[in-house]
Write a protein that holds these residues in place. Sequence first.
Motif, short mmCIF file in Angstrom:
data_model
loop_
_atom_site.label_atom_id
_atom_site.label_comp_id
_atom_site.label_asym_id
_atom_site.label_seq_id
_atom_site.Cartn_x
_atom_site.Cartn_y
_atom_site.Cartn_z
N LEU A 237 20.42 6.78 -0.56
CA LEU A 237 21.81 7.00 -0.95
C LEU A 237 22.17 8.47 -1.21
O LEU A 237 23.31 8.88 -0.98
N PHE A 238 21.22 9.24 -1.70
CA PHE A 238 21.54 10.62 -2.09
C PHE A 238 22.15 11.47 -0.95
O PHE A 238 23.14 12.16 -1.17
N PRO A 239 21.59 11.41 0.27
CA PRO A 239 22.21 12.23 1.32
C PRO A 239 23.66 11.82 1.60
O PRO A 239 24.50 12.67 1.91
N LEU A 240 23.96 10.54 1.42
CA LEU A 240 25.34 10.08 1.66
C LEU A 240 26.27 10.66 0.60
O LEU A 240 27.33 11.20 0.90
N VAL A 260 32.17 15.67 -7.99
CA VAL A 260 30.95 15.99 -8.75
C VAL A 260 30.95 15.17 -10.04
O VAL A 260 29.94 14.57 -10.42
N ARG A 261 32.12 15.14 -10.70
CA ARG A 261 32.21 14.41 -11.98
C ARG A 261 31.98 12.92 -11.77
O ARG A 261 31.31 12.27 -12.57
N VAL A 266 28.44 8.10 -12.07
CA VAL A 266 27.85 7.01 -11.29
C VAL A 266 26.31 7.02 -11.38
O VAL A 266 25.68 5.97 -11.57
N LEU A 267 25.70 8.20 -11.27
CA LEU A 267 24.23 8.25 -11.20
C LEU A 267 23.56 7.71 -12.47
O LEU A 267 22.77 6.76 -12.40
N THR A 269 24.82 5.85 -14.76
CA THR A 269 25.19 4.44 -14.94
C THR A 269 24.35 3.55 -14.03
O THR A 269 23.83 2.51 -14.45
N ALA A 270 24.23 3.98 -12.77
CA ALA A 270 23.45 3.18 -11.81
C ALA A 270 22.00 3.06 -12.29
O ALA A 270 21.41 1.99 -12.23
N ILE A 271 21.45 4.18 -12.80
CA ILE A 271 20.04 4.11 -13.27
C ILE A 271 19.95 3.14 -14.45
O ILE A 271 19.05 2.30 -14.50
N LEU A 272 20.93 3.24 -15.36
CA LEU A 272 20.90 2.35 -16.55
C LEU A 272 20.96 0.89 -16.16
O LEU A 272 20.22 0.06 -16.69
N ILE A 273 21.86 0.58 -15.20
CA ILE A 273 22.04 -0.82 -14.82
C ILE A 273 20.88 -1.30 -13.95
O ILE A 273 20.32 -2.38 -14.15
N LEU A 274 20.53 -0.45 -12.97
CA LEU A 274 19.53 -0.91 -11.99
C LEU A 274 18.10 -0.87 -12.52
O LEU A 274 17.25 -1.63 -12.07
N SER A 275 17.86 0.03 -13.46
CA SER A 275 16.49 0.22 -13.91
C SER A 275 15.81 -1.08 -14.36
O SER A 275 14.72 -1.42 -13.86
N PRO A 276 16.46 -1.86 -15.26
CA PRO A 276 15.77 -3.09 -15.68
C PRO A 276 15.59 -4.08 -14.53
O PRO A 276 14.53 -4.71 -14.41
#
Length: 307
Positions: A237-240, A260-261, A266-267, A269-276
């Motif tokens: 996803l990062f290159p996109l 950028v903001r 998003v980043l 939040t995505a880590i928080l949600i997806l991590s578990p």
Amino acid sequence: MKNVLVIYYSQTGQAKLALDAVLRPFEENQNYHVHRVLIQPKIAFPFPWSYTQFFDVFPETVQGIPCELHPLEIDLSMQYDLIFIAYQPWFLSVCVPISSFLQLPQTKKLLEGKPVVTVINCRNMWLGAQEKMKKHLNALNAKLVGNITFVDHSSNLISLITVLAFVLNGKKEKFMGIFPKYGVTQKDVDRAPEYGKIIMRHFEKGDLENIQPTLNASGGLNIRGNLLLMEGRGRVLFPLYANYISKKGTQGSAQRKTRVRIFGIVLPTAILILSPIITIISRLAPILARKKFKNEIAYYSQNSLRG
Ligand SMILES: Cc1cc2nc3c(=O)[nH]c(=O)nc-3n(C[C@H](O)[C@H](O)[C@H](O)COP(=O)(O)O)c2cc1C
């Protein structure tokens, strides 16, 4: 006398701390001359970073766009016998200062045909950055013979909080009574001279092929199996996202601030949600896809590129 060239970048001294410990056996041995070169961008990256500055370097980091560097203090006619490159992953990529060094015209002259050991210092995700490092080294005809990693040992969510407190507020010590100190532990630093000794021993025997297996056996490489999936998603996803932001303008430009903001929200939040969720899936992976999981770990534990 053997000549060792050490290329490094360190913003806050984390990477340098680990590197110094790895190099100690070389520096204490009179048969080696260790020449260190700190890579210095012409415009220094800030520390602590503001939230916008931090996420604004994301597109160029992922796209591998170099920054201008101060001239290197290296004698280009010198033949180095062994080269260390110490770097940090930024956004699953090689940090801009080191990726800029790797793209300098004179770097090929220095690295061509030479054995290289990388020393990585990061939060916990270095696999993608090292794949990019392997590609750079291949293009330079250098031979990656060893990789040592220093990671933060907290869980992914805890270290997400402590790394942000560190890079955005400069807060490295324990805080709020619950969050641990961010970064490389003293225990890991104390072990690091052993990695230097391993490299020296194999180098002196001309046994470069076995540096990595020996480092792995002595704990020099940290792969977090439960983060493989998460990092893999990020690398797709990062290159996109990087293209999405950079289409609006270049680094620092006002036109891309909104994008950028958005990314800066998003980043995490995505880590928080997806991590578990990903952690649960990842715990099942070694059971459900045992062979694939084992192959992936084996792949990242060695230094060649996937064919
Ligand atoms: C812009 C930026 C991006 C980062 N991205 C990553 C990353 O993708 N993976 C990771 O494990 N750590 C990441 N980190 C954490 C750094 O690798 C870590 O803080 C490192 O210890 C800094 O070392 P230094 O102080 O010597 O420069 C990032 C840090 C910064 C400043």
